[in-house]
Design a protein around this motif. Structure first.
Motif, PDB file in Angstrom:
ATOM      1  N   LEU A 179       0.757  -0.998   0.359  1.00 14.38           N
ATOM      2  CA  LEU A 179       0.155  -0.163   0.019  1.00 14.38           C
ATOM      3  C   LEU A 179       1.007   0.858   0.420  1.00 14.38           C
ATOM      4  O   LEU A 179       2.084   1.281   1.004  1.00 14.38           O
ATOM      5  CB  LEU A 179      -0.693  -0.028   1.263  1.00 14.38           C
ATOM      6  CG  LEU A 179      -1.648  -1.119   1.510  1.00 14.38           C
ATOM      7  CD1 LEU A 179      -2.131  -1.387   3.018  1.00 14.38           C
ATOM      8  CD2 LEU A 179      -2.971  -1.052  -0.401  1.00 14.38           C
ATOM      9  N   SER A 180       0.317   2.290  -0.732  1.00 15.97           N
ATOM     10  CA  SER A 180       0.942   3.684  -0.769  1.00 15.97           C
ATOM     11  C   SER A 180       0.997   4.167   0.557  1.00 15.97           C
ATOM     12  O   SER A 180       0.282   3.552   1.509  1.00 15.97           O
ATOM     13  CB  SER A 180       0.204   4.882  -2.176  1.00 15.97           C
ATOM     14  OG  SER A 180      -0.669   5.042  -1.388  1.00 15.97           O
ATOM     15  N   LYS A 181       2.214   4.630   0.645  1.00 14.98           N
ATOM     16  CA  LYS A 181       2.064   5.824   2.295  1.00 14.98           C
ATOM     17  C   LYS A 181       1.022   6.554   2.740  1.00 14.98           C
ATOM     18  O   LYS A 181      -0.088   6.407   3.582  1.00 14.98           O
ATOM     19  CB  LYS A 181       3.604   6.840   1.774  1.00 14.98           C
ATOM     20  CG  LYS A 181       3.644   7.547   3.547  1.00 14.98           C
ATOM     21  CD  LYS A 181       4.363   8.212   3.057  1.00 14.98           C
ATOM     22  CE  LYS A 181       4.489   9.132   5.057  1.00 14.98           C
ATOM     23  NZ  LYS A 181       5.033   8.497   6.232  1.00 14.98           N
ATOM     24  N   ASN A 182      -0.195   7.125   1.413  1.00 15.29           N
ATOM     25  CA  ASN A 182      -0.826   7.969   1.709  1.00 15.29           C
ATOM     26  C   ASN A 182      -1.737   7.218   2.045  1.00 15.29           C
ATOM     27  O   ASN A 182      -2.731   6.805   2.815  1.00 15.29           O
ATOM     28  CB  ASN A 182      -1.818   8.155   0.597  1.00 15.29           C
ATOM     29  CG  ASN A 182      -2.230   9.177   0.540  1.00 15.29           C
ATOM     30  OD1 ASN A 182      -3.108   9.753   1.846  1.00 15.29           O
ATOM     31  ND2 ASN A 182      -3.210   9.367  -0.373  1.00 15.29           N
ATOM     32  N   SER A 183      -2.133   6.013   1.450  1.00 17.77           N
ATOM     33  CA  SER A 183      -3.318   4.418   2.123  1.00 17.77           C
ATOM     34  C   SER A 183      -2.810   3.740   2.683  1.00 17.77           C
ATOM     35  O   SER A 183      -4.494   3.803   4.000  1.00 17.77           O
ATOM     36  CB  SER A 183      -3.019   2.681   0.552  1.00 17.77           C
ATOM     37  OG  SER A 183      -3.344   4.192  -0.744  1.00 17.77           O
ATOM     38  N   VAL A 184      -1.796   3.469   3.608  1.00 14.06           N
ATOM     39  CA  VAL A 184      -1.540   3.130   4.669  1.00 14.06           C
ATOM     40  C   VAL A 184      -1.939   4.196   5.794  1.00 14.06           C
ATOM     41  O   VAL A 184      -2.114   3.760   6.945  1.00 14.06           O
ATOM     42  CB  VAL A 184      -0.233   2.577   4.781  1.00 14.06           C
ATOM     43  CG1 VAL A 184       0.447   2.705   6.477  1.00 14.06           C
ATOM     44  CG2 VAL A 184       0.492   2.255   4.162  1.00 14.06           C
ATOM     45  N   GLU A 185      -1.784   5.463   5.943  1.00  4.93           N
ATOM     46  CA  GLU A 185      -2.252   6.519   6.324  1.00  4.93           C
ATOM     47  C   GLU A 185      -4.390   6.724   6.603  1.00  4.93           C
ATOM     48  O   GLU A 185      -4.618   6.268   7.778  1.00  4.93           O
ATOM     49  CB  GLU A 185      -2.093   7.928   6.345  1.00  4.93           C
ATOM     50  CG  GLU A 185      -0.364   8.224   6.234  1.00  4.93           C
ATOM     51  CD  GLU A 185      -0.302   9.748   5.805  1.00  4.93           C
ATOM     52  OE1 GLU A 185      -0.810  10.266   5.749  1.00  4.93           O
ATOM     53  OE2 GLU A 185       1.397   9.926   6.171  1.00  4.93           O
ATOM     54  N   LYS A 186      -4.456   6.573   5.706  1.00  7.31           N
ATOM     55  CA  LYS A 186      -6.205   6.096   5.958  1.00  7.31           C
ATOM     56  C   LYS A 186      -6.909   5.180   6.304  1.00  7.31           C
ATOM     57  O   LYS A 186      -7.625   5.213   7.308  1.00  7.31           O
ATOM     58  CB  LYS A 186      -7.070   5.914   4.242  1.00  7.31           C
ATOM     59  CG  LYS A 186      -6.393   7.502   3.671  1.00  7.31           C
ATOM     60  CD  LYS A 186      -7.026   7.588   1.950  1.00  7.31           C
ATOM     61  CE  LYS A 186      -6.472   8.502   1.327  1.00  7.31           C
ATOM     62  NZ  LYS A 186      -7.145   8.995   0.044  1.00  7.31           N
ATOM     63  N   VAL A 187      -5.920   3.847   5.862  1.00  5.38           N
ATOM     64  CA  VAL A 187      -6.755   2.313   6.450  1.00  5.38           C
ATOM     65  C   VAL A 187      -6.386   2.586   8.343  1.00  5.38           C
ATOM     66  O   VAL A 187      -7.256   1.931   8.665  1.00  5.38           O
ATOM     67  CB  VAL A 187      -5.689   1.419   6.213  1.00  5.38           C
ATOM     68  CG1 VAL A 187      -6.248   0.019   6.681  1.00  5.38           C
ATOM     69  CG2 VAL A 187      -6.935   1.776   4.225  1.00  5.38           C
ATOM     70  N   TYR A 188      -5.079   2.850   8.082  1.00  3.69           N
ATOM     71  CA  TYR A 188      -4.532   3.064  10.078  1.00  3.69           C
ATOM     72  C   TYR A 188      -5.325   3.508  10.915  1.00  3.69           C
ATOM     73  O   TYR A 188      -5.854   3.424  11.676  1.00  3.69           O
ATOM     74  CB  TYR A 188      -3.069   3.358   9.753  1.00  3.69           C
ATOM     75  CG  TYR A 188      -2.648   3.190  11.565  1.00  3.69           C
ATOM     76  CD1 TYR A 188      -1.392   1.709  11.632  1.00  3.69           C
ATOM     77  CD2 TYR A 188      -2.134   4.219  11.665  1.00  3.69           C
ATOM     78  CE1 TYR A 188      -1.363   1.343  12.222  1.00  3.69           C
ATOM     79  CE2 TYR A 188      -1.306   4.048  12.946  1.00  3.69           C
ATOM     80  CZ  TYR A 188      -1.135   2.999  13.297  1.00  3.69           C
ATOM     81  OH  TYR A 188      -0.839   2.509  14.969  1.00  3.69           O
ATOM     82  N   ASP A 189      -5.689   4.815  10.214  1.00  2.00           N
ATOM     83  CA  ASP A 189      -7.417   5.882  10.716  1.00  2.00           C
ATOM     84  C   ASP A 189      -7.867   5.126  10.597  1.00  2.00           C
ATOM     85  O   ASP A 189      -8.311   5.184  12.051  1.00  2.00           O
ATOM     86  CB  ASP A 189      -6.648   7.038  10.215  1.00  2.00           C
ATOM     87  CG  ASP A 189      -6.160   8.254  10.431  1.00  2.00           C
ATOM     88  OD1 ASP A 189      -4.616   7.984  11.095  1.00  2.00           O
ATOM     89  OD2 ASP A 189      -5.778   9.608   9.509  1.00  2.00           O
ATOM     90  N   LEU A 190      -8.390   4.528   9.971  1.00  2.00           N
ATOM     91  CA  LEU A 190      -9.859   3.719   9.874  1.00  2.00           C
ATOM     92  C   LEU A 190      -9.797   2.915  11.105  1.00  2.00           C
ATOM     93  O   LEU A 190     -10.676   2.562  11.817  1.00  2.00           O
ATOM     94  CB  LEU A 190     -10.157   3.335   9.023  1.00  2.00           C
ATOM     95  CG  LEU A 190     -11.001   4.622   7.969  1.00  2.00           C
ATOM     96  CD1 LEU A 190     -11.123   3.309   6.448  1.00  2.00           C
ATOM     97  CD2 LEU A 190     -12.069   4.774   8.495  1.00  2.00           C
ATOM     98  N   LEU A 191      -9.058   2.091  10.815  1.00  2.00           N
ATOM     99  CA  LEU A 191      -8.998   1.211  12.029  1.00  2.00           C
ATOM    100  C   LEU A 191      -8.219   1.299  14.239  1.00  2.00           C
ATOM    101  O   LEU A 191      -8.096   0.723  14.424  1.00  2.00           O
ATOM    102  CB  LEU A 191      -7.285   0.205  12.285  1.00  2.00           C
ATOM    103  CG  LEU A 191      -7.821  -0.834  10.409  1.00  2.00           C
ATOM    104  CD1 LEU A 191      -6.381  -1.588   9.856  1.00  2.00           C
ATOM    105  CD2 LEU A 191      -8.886  -1.555  10.039  1.00  2.00           C
ATOM    106  N   ASN A 192      -7.728   2.521  14.262  1.00  2.00           N
ATOM    107  CA  ASN A 192      -7.282   3.228  15.045  1.00  2.00           C
ATOM    108  C   ASN A 192      -8.374   3.898  15.912  1.00  2.00           C
ATOM    109  O   ASN A 192      -8.640   5.051  15.065  1.00  2.00           O
ATOM    110  CB  ASN A 192      -6.217   2.958  15.238  1.00  2.00           C
ATOM    111  CG  ASN A 192      -5.492   1.957  14.903  1.00  2.00           C
ATOM    112  OD1 ASN A 192      -5.023   1.188  15.647  1.00  2.00           O
ATOM    113  ND2 ASN A 192      -3.935   2.274  14.231  1.00  2.00           N
TER     114      ASN A 192
END
Length: 123
Positions: free
Chosen positions: A110-123
């Motif tokens: 996943l791109s860095k931008n994608s990681v930030e989006k999903v990580y925020d949703l999960l946490n």
């Protein structure tokens, strides 16, 4: 000439139909925490039904980059159900990887931008 026009019309229709159905039909994303590849943590289901959240998952997973080579990877942190497809997900604050449950020899980063989006949703 008529055959070419029909062929092009069919191709365009097929592309529009496939892209239109890929996210429009999905109304819910289920995410499970995992203990191992085969064991889901008890009572760990989180469902995302907000269309913005659902679209984030779909876009992120569709834009993941296929990585070359054979995979040997640690147990997944999550299992994500998107429509009929299921993926394993490994994610940290700055890195994310997915794997289709039906193809455990291939990973996608996943791109860095994608990681930030999903990580925020999960946490």
């Amino acid at each position: 000439m008529k055959k070419i026009t029909i062929f092009i019309s069919l191709v365009v229709f097929s592309i529009l139909f496939a892209t239109g159905c890929s996210s429009a039909d999905i109304e819910k994303i289920d995410v499970y925490e995992m203990e191992s590849f085969s064991i889901i943590k008890e009572d760990s289901l989180t469902s995302y039904t907000d269309s913005k959240d659902v679209n984030i998952f779909i876009k992120v997973f569709n834009n993941a980059k296929k990585e070359p080579g054979i995979v040997d990877i640690a147990d997944p942190e999550y299992q994500v159900q998107i429509g009929e497809e299921s993926y394993y997900l490994w994610i940290k604050e700055e890195q994310g990887t997915i794997m289709n449950v039906n193809d455990t020899h291939t990973i996608y980063s996943l791109s860095k931008n994608s990681v930030e989006k999903v990580y925020d949703l999960l946490n």
